[in-house]
Design an enzyme around this catalytic site. Structure first.
Site, short mmCIF file in Angstrom:
data_model
loop_
_atom_site.label_atom_id
_atom_site.label_comp_id
_atom_site.label_asym_id
_atom_site.label_seq_id
_atom_site.Cartn_x
_atom_site.Cartn_y
_atom_site.Cartn_z
N GLU A 142 0.81 -1.23 0.00
CA GLU A 142 0.00 0.00 0.00
C GLU A 142 0.84 1.27 0.00
O GLU A 142 0.85 2.04 0.97
CB GLU A 142 -0.98 0.01 1.18
CG GLU A 142 -2.07 -1.04 1.04
CD GLU A 142 -3.19 -0.87 2.07
OE1 GLU A 142 -2.98 -0.21 3.09
OE2 GLU A 142 -4.28 -1.42 1.84
N GLU A 313 -6.77 -7.74 -0.62
CA GLU A 313 -7.24 -7.82 0.76
C GLU A 313 -8.74 -7.53 0.76
O GLU A 313 -9.15 -6.40 0.48
CB GLU A 313 -6.52 -6.79 1.65
CG GLU A 313 -5.01 -7.00 1.71
CD GLU A 313 -4.31 -5.98 2.62
OE1 GLU A 313 -5.00 -5.27 3.39
OE2 GLU A 313 -3.08 -5.89 2.54
N MET A 363 -7.97 -6.11 16.96
CA MET A 363 -9.43 -5.98 16.87
C MET A 363 -9.93 -6.19 15.43
O MET A 363 -11.09 -5.93 15.14
CB MET A 363 -9.86 -4.59 17.35
CG MET A 363 -9.58 -4.32 18.81
SD MET A 363 -10.47 -5.46 19.89
CE MET A 363 -12.14 -4.82 19.72
N HIS A 364 -9.07 -6.62 14.54
CA HIS A 364 -9.43 -6.81 13.12
C HIS A 364 -9.79 -8.26 12.88
O HIS A 364 -8.99 -9.16 13.15
CB HIS A 364 -8.22 -6.41 12.26
CG HIS A 364 -8.50 -6.24 10.81
ND1 HIS A 364 -8.97 -7.26 10.01
CD2 HIS A 364 -8.36 -5.17 10.00
CE1 HIS A 364 -9.10 -6.80 8.76
NE2 HIS A 364 -8.74 -5.53 8.74
C1 GAL Z 1 -4.47 -2.64 4.89
C2 GAL Z 1 -3.04 -3.14 5.01
C3 GAL Z 1 -2.95 -4.38 5.85
C4 GAL Z 1 -3.78 -4.23 7.09
C5 GAL Z 1 -5.20 -3.95 6.71
C6 GAL Z 1 -6.15 -3.84 7.88
O1 GAL Z 1 -4.49 -1.28 4.68
O2 GAL Z 1 -2.48 -3.40 3.76
O3 GAL Z 1 -1.61 -4.62 6.19
O4 GAL Z 1 -3.26 -3.21 7.87
O5 GAL Z 1 -5.23 -2.73 6.03
O6 GAL Z 1 -7.44 -3.56 7.43
#
Ligand code: GAL
Length: 647
Positions: A142, A313, A363-364
């Protein structure tokens, strides 16, 4: 069409790995991205590599039939490297170093860091470039995230001066281009030019614009250091980078030219909460995400990857980073995945395999909970994998009938000089995009220098620095072309054109803009179009022309001027006005349009039409009466997906 996930072997006991890999394969996942933050484990001491764990992780995944996407770890230079070379750190606008302890603390212009990145990437690609389990590469992570594209370091200043010398050749040319005579800012040599921060009030807008262009080029050349090494040592493997939703800070089309595949990170609920939408929209789409945000980015990154793109992602449940982090309704992770495929994705990969019990993102959600039990997102990923088998492979998306022009230059210029609070390119462009989607149209989101042939309608939301070559490309397509406000209002140097706006467009569409004004919220320029009285907002231009206007301001003067297939809009249209304009143009262009029920959206890929229900209520799929459904049915619950073959 494949699924995947992001996996961090170093976060888990090694005796879990084989079971994880077995379960991934069993669930129908294929591409497993690893390694993108693992520098401190790959090289714990300067020059001492610990390959053992990574060898075993890759082998374990490969043995389960999975294909590894190996990330280069350059988003997270380790502590020893920063301590040895503090000049790697970026400096923020206030001249403060960005501290160690999270990520992306490096400066794109640090030559030391570029050399260190080349070294670690060379080491990785030498070791794994030919490994049969490694199917693809991701560079860094990113670019630009956490506001990290612009750095005001001495390294950046030095490279900026070189960049200016290349661009202008002589300092006199730079002085002329920027108009430095204005506040006694004239330079005697390129060495006197600093980055445009720490000034008392605003810096010269042309200086800022060039700094932004320079910074964008720095991201591209930084990335290229890595892609060149990987191509040499790992031939035949695809290279990608994971971009972000709507991210404006560098030219993604330029960077995309060095990739095989563009990918982006789709967090529908996080993005809705963190973007410009009203509280009412945030509440309405709280648990589904906005009906057009994912699609807009899918369409843009399809172009950045020249047709080849992934979601790297995909949000699997609640995230940790927005102000509020709701959970998606059951079925939504599946719907987002299908929507990406409908827009042409080759792969949808979920972030992440398992929720981390420690550190910043504990928390993700992941596909699995920290105790290894399958979470809702994991169940839905499995469902998508099963459905993919039934549906079978689909070819790529055909060229859409409509192109929307995405311009980074426009975004930069309008950020530097909004002239009215809230004049944000992305919001204007997105509102046109939504209007097209409400009509059920497929759209390509393309760069200003795209090949426009074959499009029936081109919407250029605003291109202040429009060049004659871009204009010719759009016109030569024979499409109907609509230009939004401020198009042609600056030269590429940032001057008001000698012939006044719309600059080069004047030669094709005879009008000129004599005055512009921005208006505060609540003051709406009303526009009379056909027999309707509809509202603009924020912006009004006074146009002089002998042409009969296509719409006028209630208080006089043209609001929409056109001739033949070209037209120009002198205000920022509110949604009903946007709908009216876009509908008229679509009709003239001979496009078959519909009217989507609220929250319902369509996309066609390779002869299959997909419908998605983003509304919190049940909706009818806009399918023909005799449609044979490949997915779903005529009635779509919230988060529902229906698909049928297009007759
Ligand atoms: C993205 C990132 C990941 C993680 C994710 C969490 O922005 O590439 O490493 O941090 O968010 O949502």
């Amino acid at each position: 069409m494949k699924l995947g996930c992001c996996y961090y072997p170093a976060h888990w006991p090694e005796d879990w790995w084989a079971d994880d890999a077995r379960r991934m394969a069993e669930m129908g996942l294929h591409h497993i991205r690893i390694g993108e933050f693992a520098w401190s484990r790959i090289e714990p001491e300067p020059g001492t590599y610990d390959w053992g764990w990574l060898d075993r992780a890759i082998e374990t995944l490969g043995a389960a039939g999975l294909s590894v996407v190996l990330g280069t770890p350059t988003a997270t230079p380790p502590k020893w490297l920063i301590d040895a070379h503090p000049d790697i750190l970026a400096l923020d606008r206030d001249g403060r170093p960005r501290g160690f302890g999270s990520r992306r603390h490096y400066c794109f212009s640090s030559e030391t860091y570029r050399a260190e990145c080349a070294r670690i990437v060379e080491a990785l690609a030498t070791r794994y470039g030919q490994n049969p389990a490694v199917g693809a590469w991701q560079t860094d992570n990113e670019y630009g995230c956490h506001d990290t594209t612009l750095s005001y370091s001495p390294n950046a200043a030095k490279r900026f001066r070189d960049w200016l010398a290349q661009r202008y050749q002589s300092v006199e040319a730079l002085n002329r281009a920027w108009g430095t005579v204005f506040w006694s800012e004239e330079f005697r040599s390129f060495d006197e030019v600093d980055p445009p921060n720490l000034t008392v009030t605003e810096a010269n807008p042309s200086h800022r614009m060039d700094y932004q262009r320079f910074a964008s080029d720095e991201v591209v050349s930084f990335n290229r250091v890595q892609t060149e090494i990987i191509r040499r040592l790992s031939p035949g493997r695809d290279i990608t980078h994971n971009f972000m939703a709507f991210h404006p800070s560098f030219d993604h089309f330029a960077l995309g030219r060095d990739l095989d595949i563009a990918s982006w990170d789709s967090y529908p609920l996080g993005n809705l909460e963190s973007s410009w939408f009203s509280d009412a929209e945030k509440a309405r789409y709280l648990k589904t995400g906005h009906p057009d945000v994912q699609a807009f980015n899918h369409d843009a990154y399809r172009a950045a990857g020249r047709g080849r793109w992934w979601v790297m992602e995909q949000q699997p449940g609640p995230v940790n980073w927005a102000r509020y982090n709701p959970a998606p309704i059951d079925g939504m992770v599946r719907a987002w995945s299908w929507e990406a495929f409908a827009h042409g994705a080759e792969t949808v990969s979920y972030f992440r395999w398992r929720q981390a019990p420690f550190a910043q993102e504990q928390m993700h959600a992941g596909l699995n909970r920290p105790d290894r039990s399958l979470d809702q997102g994991g169940k839905e990923a499995r469902q998508v994998a099963d459905e993919l088998k039934t549906l079978g492979a689909l070819g790529p998306c055909a060229k859409a009938p409509v192109a929307l022009v995405l311009s980074y230059e426009a975004q930069w210029h309008l950020r530097i000089q909004p002239q009215g609070a809230g004049f944000a390119w992305v919001v204007l462009a997105f509102e046109f995009y939504q209007a097209l989607r409400r009509m059920g149209l497929d759209i390509d989101v393309v760069p200003p220098n795209a090949d426009f042939s074959g499009y029936k309608l081109v919407i250029c939301p605003s291109e202040p620095m429009l060049t004659a070559a871009q204009l010719d490309g759009m016109i030569a397509s024979g499409a109907h072309v609509l230009f939004g406000p401020r198009t042609g209002s600056r030269t590429v140097e940032g001057r008001i054109p000698d012939v006044l706006p719309p600059g080069p467009l004047r030669a094709k569409l005879p009008f000129k803009v004599n005055r512009v004004e921005s208006l505060r919220p609540g003051i709406a320029p009303m526009v009379l179009v056909d027999d309707k009285r509809l509202s603009g907002r924020l912006w009004r231009e006074q146009i002089e022309t002998a042409l009969e206007p296509w719409a006028t301001f209630e208080h006089g003067g043209p609001a929409w001027v056109g001739q033949g297939k070209l037209s120009y809009l002198a205000t920022w249209p509110e949604s009903e006005l946007t709908d009216a304009i876009v509908q008229k143009l679509a009709r003239s262009a001979g496009l078959a349009t519909g009217h989507m029920p609220e929250g319902v959206r369509l996309r066609t890929r390779d002869g299959v039409t997909f419908a998605f229900n983003y509304s919190p209520e049940t909706r009818d799929a806009p399918a023909p009466r005799d449609a044979k459904f490949l997915l779903g049915a005529a009635e779509m619950p919230p988060g529902g997906v229906s698909a049928w073959r297009f007759a």
